[in-house]
Design a protein around this motif. Sequence first.
Motif, PDB file in Angstrom:
ATOM      1  N   GLU A 153       2.810 -43.337 -29.468  1.00  0.00           N
ATOM      2  CA  GLU A 153       1.743 -42.020 -29.923  1.00  0.00           C
ATOM      3  C   GLU A 153       2.646 -41.335 -31.157  1.00  0.00           C
ATOM      4  O   GLU A 153       1.713 -40.763 -31.884  1.00  0.00           O
ATOM      5  N   GLU A 154       3.796 -41.072 -30.828  1.00  0.00           N
ATOM      6  CA  GLU A 154       4.374 -40.152 -32.003  1.00  0.00           C
ATOM      7  C   GLU A 154       5.557 -41.272 -32.777  1.00  0.00           C
ATOM      8  O   GLU A 154       6.530 -40.541 -33.359  1.00  0.00           O
ATOM      9  N   GLN A 205      -0.989 -50.042 -26.610  1.00  0.00           N
ATOM     10  CA  GLN A 205      -1.673 -49.105 -26.071  1.00  0.00           C
ATOM     11  C   GLN A 205      -1.009 -48.320 -25.059  1.00  0.00           C
ATOM     12  O   GLN A 205      -1.316 -48.169 -23.874  1.00  0.00           O
ATOM     13  N   LYS A 253       2.087 -44.671 -24.380  1.00  0.00           N
ATOM     14  CA  LYS A 253       2.129 -43.514 -24.888  1.00  0.00           C
ATOM     15  C   LYS A 253       3.627 -43.622 -25.557  1.00  0.00           C
ATOM     16  O   LYS A 253       3.812 -42.417 -26.412  1.00  0.00           O
ATOM     17  N   GLY A 267      -4.682 -49.790 -30.988  1.00  0.00           N
ATOM     18  CA  GLY A 267      -3.596 -49.352 -30.538  1.00  0.00           C
ATOM     19  C   GLY A 267      -2.254 -50.287 -30.385  1.00  0.00           C
ATOM     20  O   GLY A 267      -1.387 -50.082 -29.738  1.00  0.00           O
ATOM     21  N   LYS A 283       5.442 -43.339 -21.178  1.00  0.00           N
ATOM     22  CA  LYS A 283       6.117 -42.759 -22.093  1.00  0.00           C
ATOM     23  C   LYS A 283       7.512 -42.941 -22.065  1.00  0.00           C
ATOM     24  O   LYS A 283       8.073 -42.740 -23.277  1.00  0.00           O
TER      25      LYS A 283
END
Length: 280
Positions: A180-181, A175, A177, A190, A158
């Motif tokens: 992710e946003e 791939q 986190k 991903g 992250k």
Amino acid sequence: MRVATVDGLVTLFYDGSKELYNEELEQEWSLGAYNFSRAVDPLGEGWEDWDMSDECKAYCRRRRSWQQIIIEEGVTEIPAWTFVRCTNIKRVIFSNTVIRIEECAFYYCKDLIFIKLSINLAHIGSDAFQGCDLISVFIPSSCRAIKWGAFSLNKNLKIFHVPNQIELEPNVLGQTKVFEESPFELNEYGEYHDQTDEVHDWLKNINNDEKYSLHRACCSFQPLKEVIINIILQRGIGAFNIKNEAGITPSRYLKENPYADIKETEIIRDYIMKIMGEHE
């Protein structure tokens, strides 16, 4: 090289005096996994039942016994494939003499959740940490290049702090986190091959806006308490709640930073004492 128990973990003290990777035995292991069953997780249990030589099984058993790696002073390079598929390694601590980590050095060390990099590190090779379980990574300012896929498939990654001058190759963080946003549209895997320059500019500048000064201080390679307190005095304690473009707060950077010897509670206490002192 020696092995001892440190902090309850079976620890290999790596001095570079012996080549740990054996290509012939790795190929035998891979063939055993394929022949046993393509449905079997090649990183999981049951591998000792495969059709392999005793030498290969002893080789695999030894590599799977290590839970922590401490790179000793004087080692300058981690050769390619050195710890590939050492699936029980949880922590790796690098001495500050390490300059290069070569390709696939820690490939699919699936339990690896923590690394402390050398402050003199200059190069991270392709797939060096692919398929690990890292949550946060702090790259030192000395680093000049991170090659293709170096931290891809770290599903829980992250926080990734990287110096602005670094050369990033495609799919360094595929791939994970981190994206992710993000504002980017990834492909079905991903990954972000088609937006490399734009993505990397975003990644390297995610904290560069002036309003993110506290983020930069908390996620710097070796954060200084004095710098953080000065920013808090200017911006107020609420600055700890401001999220950056990845949805991460300064508190999270500070908490996850393995090089931070300070805590948010210390900053808050000093801030309150300062304010109280000013109003006496």
